[in-house]
Design an enzyme around this catalytic site. Sequence first.
Site, PDB file in Angstrom:
ATOM      1  N   ASN A 157      20.578  -6.386  -3.895  1.00 62.10           N
ATOM      2  CA  ASN A 157      19.476  -7.127  -4.381  1.00 62.10           C
ATOM      3  C   ASN A 157      19.508  -6.725  -6.078  1.00 62.10           C
ATOM      4  O   ASN A 157      18.134  -6.445  -6.631  1.00 62.10           O
ATOM      5  CB  ASN A 157      18.095  -6.394  -3.869  1.00 62.10           C
ATOM      6  CG  ASN A 157      16.940  -7.314  -4.188  1.00 62.10           C
ATOM      7  OD1 ASN A 157      16.894  -8.436  -4.702  1.00 62.10           O
ATOM      8  ND2 ASN A 157      15.725  -6.885  -4.152  1.00 62.10           N
ATOM      9  N   ASN A 209       6.950 -12.135  -4.615  1.00 66.07           N
ATOM     10  CA  ASN A 209       5.664 -11.408  -5.381  1.00 66.07           C
ATOM     11  C   ASN A 209       5.067 -12.246  -6.492  1.00 66.07           C
ATOM     12  O   ASN A 209       5.711 -12.919  -6.950  1.00 66.07           O
ATOM     13  CB  ASN A 209       6.255 -10.047  -5.970  1.00 66.07           C
ATOM     14  CG  ASN A 209       6.779  -9.148  -4.900  1.00 66.07           C
ATOM     15  OD1 ASN A 209       7.584  -8.395  -4.933  1.00 66.07           O
ATOM     16  ND2 ASN A 209       5.629  -8.894  -3.570  1.00 66.07           N
ATOM     17  N   GLY A 239      18.793  -1.607  -9.222  1.00 63.88           N
ATOM     18  CA  GLY A 239      17.663  -2.616  -8.927  1.00 63.88           C
ATOM     19  C   GLY A 239      16.615  -2.661  -9.985  1.00 63.88           C
ATOM     20  O   GLY A 239      16.676  -1.991 -11.064  1.00 63.88           O
ATOM     21  N   TYR A 240      15.366  -3.338  -9.797  1.00 58.11           N
ATOM     22  CA  TYR A 240      14.255  -3.710 -10.611  1.00 58.11           C
ATOM     23  C   TYR A 240      13.738  -2.035 -11.118  1.00 58.11           C
ATOM     24  O   TYR A 240      13.793  -1.730 -12.570  1.00 58.11           O
ATOM     25  CB  TYR A 240      13.215  -4.341 -10.063  1.00 58.11           C
ATOM     26  CG  TYR A 240      11.844  -4.511 -10.784  1.00 58.11           C
ATOM     27  CD1 TYR A 240      10.677  -4.477 -10.212  1.00 58.11           C
ATOM     28  CD2 TYR A 240      11.940  -4.678 -12.293  1.00 58.11           C
ATOM     29  CE1 TYR A 240       9.538  -4.632 -10.748  1.00 58.11           C
ATOM     30  CE2 TYR A 240      10.602  -4.886 -12.840  1.00 58.11           C
ATOM     31  CZ  TYR A 240       9.473  -4.701 -12.443  1.00 58.11           C
ATOM     32  OH  TYR A 240       8.441  -5.177 -12.760  1.00 58.11           O
ATOM     33  N   SER A 255       5.670   3.150  -0.453  1.00 55.65           N
ATOM     34  CA  SER A 255       4.995   1.916  -1.125  1.00 55.65           C
ATOM     35  C   SER A 255       3.428   2.115  -0.506  1.00 55.65           C
ATOM     36  O   SER A 255       3.324   2.487   0.527  1.00 55.65           O
ATOM     37  CB  SER A 255       5.559   0.745  -0.550  1.00 55.65           C
ATOM     38  OG  SER A 255       4.546  -0.440  -0.666  1.00 55.65           O
ATOM     39  N   TYR A 258       4.116   3.445  -4.222  1.00 56.29           N
ATOM     40  CA  TYR A 258       3.948   2.403  -5.441  1.00 56.29           C
ATOM     41  C   TYR A 258       2.851   1.247  -5.433  1.00 56.29           C
ATOM     42  O   TYR A 258       3.022   0.853  -3.830  1.00 56.29           O
ATOM     43  CB  TYR A 258       5.080   1.697  -5.590  1.00 56.29           C
ATOM     44  CG  TYR A 258       6.445   2.149  -5.957  1.00 56.29           C
ATOM     45  CD1 TYR A 258       7.774   1.631  -5.724  1.00 56.29           C
ATOM     46  CD2 TYR A 258       6.513   3.684  -6.397  1.00 56.29           C
ATOM     47  CE1 TYR A 258       8.989   2.274  -5.713  1.00 56.29           C
ATOM     48  CE2 TYR A 258       7.716   4.183  -6.505  1.00 56.29           C
ATOM     49  CZ  TYR A 258       8.926   3.370  -6.124  1.00 56.29           C
ATOM     50  OH  TYR A 258      10.074   4.244  -6.248  1.00 56.29           O
ATOM     51  N   LYS A 278       9.051   2.096   5.757  1.00 58.08           N
ATOM     52  CA  LYS A 278       8.369   3.004   4.869  1.00 58.08           C
ATOM     53  C   LYS A 278       7.832   4.209   5.492  1.00 58.08           C
ATOM     54  O   LYS A 278       7.685   5.312   5.173  1.00 58.08           O
ATOM     55  CB  LYS A 278       7.307   2.374   3.599  1.00 58.08           C
ATOM     56  CG  LYS A 278       8.216   1.343   2.811  1.00 58.08           C
ATOM     57  CD  LYS A 278       9.414   1.926   1.867  1.00 58.08           C
ATOM     58  CE  LYS A 278      10.010   0.971   0.964  1.00 58.08           C
ATOM     59  NZ  LYS A 278      10.938   1.400   0.203  1.00 58.08           N
ATOM     60  N   GLY A 336      -1.051 -11.244   6.796  1.00 60.49           N
ATOM     61  CA  GLY A 336      -0.741  -9.895   6.657  1.00 60.49           C
ATOM     62  C   GLY A 336      -1.296  -9.317   5.168  1.00 60.49           C
ATOM     63  O   GLY A 336      -1.248  -8.033   5.009  1.00 60.49           O
ATOM     64  N   ASP A 337      -1.788 -10.367   4.516  1.00 62.80           N
ATOM     65  CA  ASP A 337      -2.326  -9.665   3.111  1.00 62.80           C
ATOM     66  C   ASP A 337      -3.601  -8.979   3.319  1.00 62.80           C
ATOM     67  O   ASP A 337      -4.607  -9.491   4.191  1.00 62.80           O
ATOM     68  CB  ASP A 337      -2.700 -11.080   2.171  1.00 62.80           C
ATOM     69  CG  ASP A 337      -1.490 -11.374   1.397  1.00 62.80           C
ATOM     70  OD1 ASP A 337      -0.192 -10.519   1.585  1.00 62.80           O
ATOM     71  OD2 ASP A 337      -1.343 -12.539   0.712  1.00 62.80           O
ATOM     72  N   TYR A 367       9.153  -4.133   7.475  1.00 58.45           N
ATOM     73  CA  TYR A 367       9.511  -3.538   5.890  1.00 58.45           C
ATOM     74  C   TYR A 367       8.650  -2.466   5.866  1.00 58.45           C
ATOM     75  O   TYR A 367       8.832  -1.459   5.547  1.00 58.45           O
ATOM     76  CB  TYR A 367       9.179  -4.511   4.885  1.00 58.45           C
ATOM     77  CG  TYR A 367       8.814  -4.062   3.631  1.00 58.45           C
ATOM     78  CD1 TYR A 367       7.793  -4.003   3.024  1.00 58.45           C
ATOM     79  CD2 TYR A 367       9.974  -3.382   3.022  1.00 58.45           C
ATOM     80  CE1 TYR A 367       7.311  -3.301   1.726  1.00 58.45           C
ATOM     81  CE2 TYR A 367       9.654  -2.457   1.584  1.00 58.45           C
ATOM     82  CZ  TYR A 367       8.433  -2.686   1.186  1.00 58.45           C
ATOM     83  OH  TYR A 367       8.183  -2.064   0.030  1.00 58.45           O
TER      84      TYR A 367
HETATM   85  C1  WQD Z   1      -0.117  -9.846  -4.951  1.00 56.20           C
HETATM   86  C2  WQD Z   1      -1.294 -10.927  -4.777  1.00 56.20           C
HETATM   87  C3  WQD Z   1      -1.149 -12.178  -2.810  1.00 56.20           C
HETATM   88  C4  WQD Z   1       2.334 -14.461  -4.421  1.00 56.20           C
HETATM   89  C5  WQD Z   1       4.062  -6.464  -1.701  1.00 56.20           C
HETATM   90  C6  WQD Z   1       4.150  -5.522  -0.632  1.00 56.20           C
HETATM   91  C7  WQD Z   1       4.290  -3.740  -1.454  1.00 56.20           C
HETATM   92  C8  WQD Z   1       5.451  -4.154  -2.562  1.00 56.20           C
HETATM   93  C9  WQD Z   1       4.793  -5.442  -3.478  1.00 56.20           C
HETATM   94  C10 WQD Z   1       7.753  -4.225  -2.213  1.00 56.20           C
HETATM   95  C11 WQD Z   1      -1.594 -11.077  -3.271  1.00 56.20           C
HETATM   96  C12 WQD Z   1      -1.119 -12.829  -4.175  1.00 56.20           C
HETATM   97  C13 WQD Z   1       1.377 -13.498  -4.276  1.00 56.20           C
HETATM   98  C14 WQD Z   1       2.279 -15.703  -4.748  1.00 56.20           C
HETATM   99  C15 WQD Z   1      -0.248 -15.162  -4.434  1.00 56.20           C
HETATM  100  N1  WQD Z   1       6.736  -4.814  -2.085  1.00 56.20           N
HETATM  101  N2  WQD Z   1       0.092 -13.829  -4.305  1.00 56.20           N
HETATM  102  N3  WQD Z   1       0.792 -16.199  -4.656  1.00 56.20           N
HETATM  103  O1  WQD Z   1       1.658  -8.306  -1.100  1.00 56.20           O
HETATM  104  O2  WQD Z   1       0.297  -6.782  -2.871  1.00 56.20           O
HETATM  105  O3  WQD Z   1       2.555  -6.221  -2.048  1.00 56.20           O
HETATM  106  O4  WQD Z   1       4.737  -6.499  -2.758  1.00 56.20           O
HETATM  107  O5  WQD Z   1       8.243  -3.390  -2.996  1.00 56.20           O
HETATM  108  O6  WQD Z   1       5.084  -3.184  -0.646  1.00 56.20           O
HETATM  109  O7  WQD Z   1       3.397  -5.300   0.301  1.00 56.20           O
HETATM  110  O8  WQD Z   1       2.292  -8.163  -3.612  1.00 56.20           O
HETATM  111  O9  WQD Z   1       2.869  -9.690  -5.471  1.00 56.20           O
HETATM  112  O10 WQD Z   1       3.331 -10.446  -2.752  1.00 56.20           O
HETATM  113  O11 WQD Z   1       0.921 -10.242  -3.789  1.00 56.20           O
HETATM  114  O12 WQD Z   1      -1.456 -15.754  -4.757  1.00 56.20           O
HETATM  115  O13 WQD Z   1       3.081 -16.682  -4.846  1.00 56.20           O
HETATM  116  O14 WQD Z   1      -0.712 -12.040  -5.175  1.00 56.20           O
HETATM  117  O15 WQD Z   1      -1.619 -13.003  -1.683  1.00 56.20           O
HETATM  118  O16 WQD Z   1      -3.025 -11.138  -3.389  1.00 56.20           O
HETATM  119  P1  WQD Z   1       1.590  -7.487  -2.511  1.00 56.20           P
HETATM  120  P2  WQD Z   1       2.425  -9.775  -3.884  1.00 56.20           P
END
Ligand code: WQD
Length: 337
Positions: A35, A198, A10-11, A124, A176, A152, A293-294, A148
Amino acid sequence: MSILVTGGAGYIGSHTVVELLNNDYEVVIVDDFSNSHPTVLDRIKELTGKDFTFYELNLLDKENLQNVFLENDIEAVIHFAGFKAVGESVSLPLEYYHNNVTGTIVLLEVMKEFNVKNIVFSSSATVYGMDNKAPFTEDMPTSATNPYGYTKVVIEHILEDLAVADNEWSPILLRYFNPIGAHESGRIGEDPNDIPNNLMPYITQVAVQKLEKLSIYGDDYDTPDGTGVRDYIHVVDLAKGHLKALDYSLNHTGAQAVNLGTGEGYSVLDVVHAFEKANDIKIPYEIVKRRPGDIAVGYADPTKAKDLLGWEAKHSLEDMCRTSWKWQKNNPQGYKE
Ligand code: WQD
Protein backbone atom coordinates in the site's frame (compact mmCIF):
# COMPACT_ATOMS: atom_id res chain seq x y z
CA MET A 1 21.11 2.23 17.72
CA SER A 2 18.31 2.28 15.14
CA ILE A 3 14.55 2.59 15.08
CA LEU A 4 12.84 -0.05 12.95
CA VAL A 5 9.77 1.38 11.16
CA THR A 6 7.52 -1.31 9.67
CA GLY A 7 5.35 0.11 6.88
CA GLY A 8 7.63 3.15 6.80
CA ALA A 9 6.87 3.81 3.11
CA GLY A 10 3.18 4.31 3.83
CA TYR A 11 1.19 7.52 4.41
CA ILE A 12 1.69 7.89 8.17
CA GLY A 13 4.91 5.86 8.15
CA SER A 14 6.67 8.15 5.68
CA HIS A 15 5.68 11.29 7.59
CA THR A 16 6.97 9.69 10.80
CA VAL A 17 10.27 8.67 9.16
CA VAL A 18 10.78 12.29 8.04
CA GLU A 19 10.34 13.45 11.66
CA LEU A 20 12.67 10.70 12.97
CA LEU A 21 15.42 11.60 10.48
CA ASN A 22 14.99 15.32 11.18
CA ASN A 23 15.54 14.47 14.86
CA ASP A 24 18.76 12.54 14.07
CA TYR A 25 17.45 9.04 14.68
CA GLU A 26 19.02 6.17 12.72
CA VAL A 27 16.14 4.55 10.79
CA VAL A 28 15.57 1.11 9.27
CA ILE A 29 12.41 0.71 7.15
CA VAL A 30 10.76 -2.57 6.18
CA ASP A 31 7.89 -2.37 3.72
CA ASP A 32 6.38 -4.71 1.09
CA PHE A 33 4.91 -1.85 -1.00
CA SER A 34 1.43 -3.44 -0.79
CA ASN A 35 0.00 0.00 0.00
CA SER A 36 2.93 2.28 -0.85
CA HIS A 37 5.44 3.01 -3.60
CA PRO A 38 9.28 2.98 -3.92
CA THR A 39 9.20 6.67 -4.95
CA VAL A 40 8.33 7.53 -1.34
CA LEU A 41 11.84 6.50 -0.29
CA ASP A 42 13.40 9.02 -2.68
CA ARG A 43 11.04 11.74 -1.46
CA ILE A 44 12.02 11.07 2.19
CA LYS A 45 15.71 11.44 1.27
CA GLU A 46 14.93 14.61 -0.71
CA LEU A 47 13.03 16.18 2.21
CA THR A 48 15.52 15.30 4.96
CA GLY A 49 18.86 15.12 3.16
CA LYS A 50 19.37 11.97 5.26
CA ASP A 51 19.78 8.32 4.35
CA PHE A 52 18.30 5.21 6.00
CA THR A 53 18.39 1.44 5.58
CA PHE A 54 15.57 -0.22 3.63
CA TYR A 55 14.43 -3.82 3.22
CA GLU A 56 11.55 -4.82 0.94
CA LEU A 57 9.81 -7.55 2.93
CA ASN A 58 6.52 -8.63 4.48
CA LEU A 59 6.58 -9.34 8.23
CA LEU A 60 5.46 -12.92 7.59
CA ASP A 61 8.92 -13.54 6.10
CA LYS A 62 10.45 -14.44 9.49
CA GLU A 63 13.90 -15.47 8.22
CA ASN A 64 14.53 -12.18 6.43
CA LEU A 65 13.06 -10.23 9.34
CA GLN A 66 15.55 -11.97 11.66
CA ASN A 67 18.24 -10.90 9.24
CA VAL A 68 17.17 -7.24 9.66
CA PHE A 69 17.75 -7.58 13.40
CA LEU A 70 21.07 -9.37 12.82
CA GLU A 71 22.33 -6.63 10.49
CA ASN A 72 21.10 -3.64 12.52
CA ASP A 73 21.24 -2.63 16.17
CA ILE A 74 17.49 -2.09 16.70
CA GLU A 75 16.46 -0.44 19.99
CA ALA A 76 12.76 0.08 19.30
CA VAL A 77 10.08 -0.57 16.68
CA ILE A 78 7.35 1.69 15.32
CA HIS A 79 4.87 -0.73 13.79
CA PHE A 80 2.65 0.62 10.98
CA ALA A 81 2.65 -2.35 8.57
CA GLY A 82 -0.85 -3.73 8.03
CA PHE A 83 -3.82 -3.75 5.69
CA LYS A 84 -6.21 -0.92 6.56
CA ALA A 85 -9.27 -0.85 4.30
CA VAL A 86 -12.42 -1.38 6.37
CA GLY A 87 -14.63 -2.47 3.46
CA GLU A 88 -11.98 -4.79 1.95
CA SER A 89 -11.50 -6.49 5.33
CA VAL A 90 -15.14 -7.63 5.27
CA SER A 91 -14.63 -9.48 1.98
CA LEU A 92 -11.08 -10.71 2.78
CA PRO A 93 -11.09 -11.54 6.51
CA LEU A 94 -8.49 -14.34 6.33
CA GLU A 95 -6.03 -12.14 4.46
CA TYR A 96 -6.55 -9.35 7.04
CA TYR A 97 -6.15 -11.58 10.10
CA HIS A 98 -3.12 -13.35 8.65
CA ASN A 99 -1.34 -10.27 7.37
CA ASN A 100 -2.08 -8.01 10.35
CA VAL A 101 -2.22 -10.37 13.34
CA THR A 102 0.14 -13.19 12.31
CA GLY A 103 2.51 -10.58 10.86
CA THR A 104 2.56 -8.77 14.21
CA ILE A 105 3.12 -12.02 16.12
CA VAL A 106 6.11 -12.83 13.90
CA LEU A 107 7.48 -9.33 14.52
CA LEU A 108 7.05 -9.71 18.31
CA GLU A 109 8.70 -13.16 18.28
CA VAL A 110 11.73 -11.76 16.48
CA MET A 111 11.83 -8.73 18.79
CA LYS A 112 11.79 -11.09 21.80
CA GLU A 113 14.56 -13.22 20.24
CA PHE A 114 16.75 -10.11 19.98
CA ASN A 115 15.64 -8.69 23.34
CA VAL A 116 13.97 -5.62 21.80
CA LYS A 117 10.93 -4.79 23.95
CA ASN A 118 10.07 -1.17 22.99
CA ILE A 119 7.25 -0.86 20.49
CA VAL A 120 4.90 1.90 19.32
CA PHE A 121 1.85 0.35 17.64
CA SER A 122 -0.38 1.95 15.02
CA SER A 123 -3.80 1.35 16.52
CA SER A 124 -6.99 3.21 15.66
CA ALA A 125 -10.02 4.97 17.14
CA THR A 126 -11.99 2.26 15.38
CA VAL A 127 -11.40 0.13 18.51
CA TYR A 128 -13.97 2.31 20.33
CA GLY A 129 -16.62 0.51 18.26
CA MET A 130 -20.28 1.52 18.11
CA ASP A 131 -21.22 1.52 21.81
CA ASN A 132 -19.02 4.20 23.39
CA LYS A 133 -20.08 7.86 23.58
CA ALA A 134 -17.61 10.58 22.49
CA PRO A 135 -15.34 12.05 23.73
CA PHE A 136 -13.55 8.70 23.80
CA THR A 137 -11.18 7.97 26.71
CA GLU A 138 -8.58 5.21 26.77
CA ASP A 139 -10.27 3.30 29.62
CA MET A 140 -13.42 2.66 27.55
CA PRO A 141 -14.15 -0.92 26.42
CA THR A 142 -12.93 -1.82 22.93
CA SER A 143 -14.80 -3.67 20.19
CA ALA A 144 -15.09 -3.65 16.41
CA THR A 145 -17.63 -3.85 13.61
CA ASN A 146 -15.33 -5.30 10.92
CA PRO A 147 -12.28 -7.59 10.57
CA TYR A 148 -9.91 -4.62 10.10
CA GLY A 149 -11.09 -3.14 13.41
CA TYR A 150 -10.84 -6.54 15.09
CA THR A 151 -7.19 -6.90 14.03
CA LYS A 152 -6.48 -3.66 15.91
CA VAL A 153 -8.43 -4.86 18.98
CA VAL A 154 -6.66 -8.25 18.99
CA ILE A 155 -3.17 -6.78 18.52
CA GLU A 156 -3.81 -4.35 21.40
CA HIS A 157 -4.68 -7.33 23.62
CA ILE A 158 -1.57 -9.24 22.49
CA LEU A 159 0.65 -6.28 23.40
CA GLU A 160 -1.07 -5.70 26.75
CA ASP A 161 -0.84 -9.42 27.64
CA LEU A 162 2.84 -9.47 26.65
CA ALA A 163 3.56 -6.55 28.99
CA VAL A 164 1.82 -8.42 31.84
CA ALA A 165 3.79 -11.62 31.18
CA ASP A 166 7.11 -9.78 30.91
CA ASN A 167 7.33 -6.41 32.63
CA GLU A 168 10.30 -5.32 30.52
CA TRP A 169 7.99 -4.71 27.53
CA SER A 170 6.84 -1.14 26.89
CA PRO A 171 4.14 -1.19 24.18
CA ILE A 172 2.49 2.17 23.40
CA LEU A 173 -0.81 1.70 21.53
CA LEU A 174 -1.55 4.88 19.59
CA ARG A 175 -5.24 5.19 18.74
CA TYR A 176 -5.32 7.47 15.68
CA PHE A 177 -8.48 9.41 15.00
CA ASN A 178 -8.79 10.57 11.39
CA PRO A 179 -5.39 11.37 9.86
CA ILE A 180 -5.52 13.83 6.92
CA GLY A 181 -3.24 16.47 5.43
CA ALA A 182 0.31 16.20 4.11
CA HIS A 183 3.87 17.44 4.63
CA GLU A 184 4.16 21.23 3.97
CA SER A 185 6.30 20.53 0.89
CA GLY A 186 3.54 18.64 -0.94
CA ARG A 187 6.10 15.96 -1.82
CA ILE A 188 4.64 13.16 0.35
CA GLY A 189 0.99 12.48 1.06
CA GLU A 190 -1.87 10.00 1.05
CA ASP A 191 -1.93 7.86 -2.09
CA PRO A 192 -4.68 5.18 -1.87
CA ASN A 193 -4.29 2.20 -4.22
CA ASP A 194 -7.83 2.30 -5.62
CA ILE A 195 -10.94 4.44 -5.20
CA PRO A 196 -10.42 6.10 -1.79
CA ASN A 197 -12.47 4.78 1.14
CA ASN A 198 -11.65 7.79 3.30
CA LEU A 199 -13.15 11.26 3.06
CA MET A 200 -10.19 13.56 2.39
CA PRO A 201 -8.46 11.58 -0.38
CA TYR A 202 -11.87 11.29 -2.04
CA ILE A 203 -12.36 15.06 -1.83
CA THR A 204 -8.89 15.76 -3.27
CA GLN A 205 -9.50 13.36 -6.17
CA VAL A 206 -12.75 15.18 -6.92
CA ALA A 207 -10.84 18.47 -6.72
CA VAL A 208 -8.22 17.21 -9.21
CA GLN A 209 -11.12 15.93 -11.37
CA LYS A 210 -10.06 12.31 -11.14
CA LEU A 211 -13.49 11.57 -9.62
CA GLU A 212 -16.74 13.26 -10.56
CA LYS A 213 -18.35 14.09 -7.20
CA LEU A 214 -18.31 13.22 -3.52
CA SER A 215 -21.02 10.93 -2.10
CA ILE A 216 -21.83 12.02 1.43
CA TYR A 217 -22.92 8.96 3.39
CA GLY A 218 -26.06 10.16 5.13
CA ASP A 219 -27.27 13.52 6.43
CA ASP A 220 -29.77 12.07 8.93
CA TYR A 221 -27.42 11.51 11.86
CA ASP A 222 -28.07 13.19 15.21
CA THR A 223 -25.44 15.89 14.53
CA PRO A 224 -25.68 19.67 13.91
CA ASP A 225 -25.94 19.30 10.11
CA GLY A 226 -26.91 15.62 9.97
CA THR A 227 -23.58 14.40 8.55
CA GLY A 228 -21.06 12.27 10.44
CA VAL A 229 -18.70 13.98 12.90
CA ARG A 230 -15.04 12.92 13.25
CA ASP A 231 -11.82 14.11 14.87
CA TYR A 232 -9.51 15.00 11.96
CA ILE A 233 -5.84 15.24 12.84
CA HIS A 234 -2.97 16.56 10.70
CA VAL A 235 -0.64 13.72 9.71
CA VAL A 236 2.41 15.77 10.77
CA ASP A 237 0.92 16.21 14.26
CA LEU A 238 0.35 12.46 14.27
CA ALA A 239 3.95 11.82 13.19
CA LYS A 240 5.30 14.03 15.97
CA GLY A 241 3.11 12.10 18.41
CA HIS A 242 5.01 8.94 17.45
CA LEU A 243 8.32 10.51 18.47
CA LYS A 244 6.86 11.42 21.85
CA ALA A 245 5.51 7.87 22.23
CA LEU A 246 8.89 6.42 21.19
CA ASP A 247 10.66 8.50 23.83
CA TYR A 248 8.14 7.38 26.45
CA SER A 249 8.53 3.72 25.46
CA LEU A 250 12.33 3.91 25.65
CA ASN A 251 12.15 5.33 29.18
CA HIS A 252 9.30 3.37 30.76
CA THR A 253 7.84 -0.15 30.90
CA GLY A 254 4.26 -1.37 30.76
CA ALA A 255 1.52 -1.02 28.13
CA GLN A 256 -0.21 2.33 27.53
CA ALA A 257 -3.09 3.07 25.12
CA VAL A 258 -3.08 6.72 24.05
CA ASN A 259 -5.50 8.71 21.85
CA LEU A 260 -3.93 10.83 19.12
CA GLY A 261 -6.68 13.27 18.24
CA THR A 262 -7.42 16.97 18.52
CA GLY A 263 -10.51 16.61 20.74
CA GLU A 264 -12.43 18.66 18.14
CA GLY A 265 -15.21 17.09 16.03
CA TYR A 266 -16.01 18.28 12.49
CA SER A 267 -18.85 17.06 10.26
CA VAL A 268 -18.43 15.91 6.67
CA LEU A 269 -19.97 19.18 5.46
CA ASP A 270 -17.64 21.16 7.77
CA VAL A 271 -14.69 19.48 6.04
CA VAL A 272 -16.10 20.01 2.54
CA HIS A 273 -16.72 23.70 3.23
CA ALA A 274 -13.31 24.15 4.90
CA PHE A 275 -11.63 22.55 1.88
CA GLU A 276 -13.55 24.76 -0.55
CA LYS A 277 -12.65 27.89 1.43
CA ALA A 278 -8.98 27.01 1.98
CA ASN A 279 -8.38 26.17 -1.69
CA ASP A 280 -11.02 28.25 -3.50
CA ILE A 281 -12.36 25.10 -5.19
CA LYS A 282 -15.98 23.90 -5.47
CA ILE A 283 -16.53 20.26 -4.44
CA PRO A 284 -19.68 18.81 -6.06
CA TYR A 285 -21.42 16.32 -3.78
CA GLU A 286 -24.55 14.23 -3.46
CA ILE A 287 -26.17 13.01 -0.23
CA VAL A 288 -26.59 9.22 -0.40
CA LYS A 289 -27.59 6.62 2.17
CA ARG A 290 -25.54 5.89 5.27
CA ARG A 291 -22.47 3.61 5.01
CA PRO A 292 -22.96 0.43 7.11
CA GLY A 293 -20.75 0.39 10.21
CA ASP A 294 -20.33 4.17 10.42
CA ILE A 295 -20.84 5.80 13.81
CA ALA A 296 -22.55 9.20 14.03
CA VAL A 297 -20.01 10.99 16.22
CA GLY A 298 -16.42 10.12 17.11
CA TYR A 299 -13.77 12.37 18.66
CA ALA A 300 -11.00 12.05 21.24
CA ASP A 301 -10.47 13.13 24.77
CA PRO A 302 -6.79 14.04 24.17
CA THR A 303 -5.91 14.59 27.86
CA LYS A 304 -3.79 11.46 28.36
CA ALA A 305 -1.54 12.26 25.36
CA LYS A 306 -0.87 15.69 26.83
CA ASP A 307 -0.30 14.48 30.39
CA LEU A 308 1.64 11.28 29.62
CA LEU A 309 3.51 12.16 26.40
CA GLY A 310 3.54 15.96 26.54
CA TRP A 311 1.93 15.97 23.06
CA GLU A 312 -0.98 17.90 21.59
CA ALA A 313 -2.14 18.57 18.05
CA LYS A 314 -1.19 21.99 16.67
CA HIS A 315 -2.47 22.17 13.06
CA SER A 316 -5.87 23.59 12.11
CA LEU A 317 -8.48 22.09 9.80
CA GLU A 318 -7.49 24.79 7.29
CA ASP A 319 -3.87 23.53 7.36
CA MET A 320 -5.11 19.98 6.82
CA CYS A 321 -7.24 21.02 3.82
CA ARG A 322 -4.54 23.22 2.33
CA THR A 323 -1.76 20.62 2.57
CA SER A 324 -4.00 17.77 1.36
CA TRP A 325 -4.72 19.80 -1.75
CA LYS A 326 -1.07 20.86 -2.27
CA TRP A 327 -0.02 17.18 -2.26
CA GLN A 328 -2.81 16.10 -4.67
CA LYS A 329 -2.44 19.12 -6.99
CA ASN A 330 1.31 18.49 -7.33
CA ASN A 331 0.86 14.71 -7.64
CA PRO A 332 -2.42 14.13 -9.55
CA GLN A 333 -1.54 10.42 -10.01
CA GLY A 334 0.01 10.11 -6.56
CA TYR A 335 3.42 8.41 -6.65
CA LYS A 336 2.61 6.59 -9.87
CA GLU A 337 3.66 9.56 -12.03
C1 WQD B 1 -15.08 9.95 7.70
C2 WQD B 1 -16.49 10.52 7.54
C3 WQD B 1 -18.03 8.97 6.54
C4 WQD B 1 -15.98 8.89 2.63
C5 WQD B 1 -11.92 4.93 9.06
C6 WQD B 1 -11.41 3.78 9.90
C7 WQD B 1 -10.25 4.23 10.74
C8 WQD B 1 -9.19 4.80 9.85
C9 WQD B 1 -9.78 6.03 9.12
C10 WQD B 1 -7.56 3.43 8.73
C11 WQD B 1 -17.60 9.52 7.89
C12 WQD B 1 -17.81 10.17 5.63
C13 WQD B 1 -16.32 9.16 3.96
C14 WQD B 1 -16.86 9.29 1.59
C15 WQD B 1 -18.34 10.22 3.23
N1 WQD B 1 -8.79 3.82 8.90
N2 WQD B 1 -17.48 9.82 4.24
N3 WQD B 1 -18.01 9.94 1.93
O1 WQD B 1 -14.77 5.84 8.73
O2 WQD B 1 -14.16 7.70 10.39
O3 WQD B 1 -12.50 5.92 9.88
O4 WQD B 1 -10.86 5.53 8.32
O5 WQD B 1 -6.54 3.84 9.20
O6 WQD B 1 -9.70 3.13 11.43
O7 WQD B 1 -12.43 3.34 10.76
O8 WQD B 1 -13.04 7.61 8.15
O9 WQD B 1 -12.68 9.01 6.16
O10 WQD B 1 -13.88 6.79 5.87
O11 WQD B 1 -15.04 8.69 7.00
O12 WQD B 1 -19.40 10.83 3.49
O13 WQD B 1 -16.61 9.06 0.36
O14 WQD B 1 -16.69 10.85 6.17
O15 WQD B 1 -19.38 8.56 6.54
O16 WQD B 1 -18.66 10.24 8.49
P1 WQD B 1 -13.76 6.76 9.31
P2 WQD B 1 -13.63 8.00 6.71
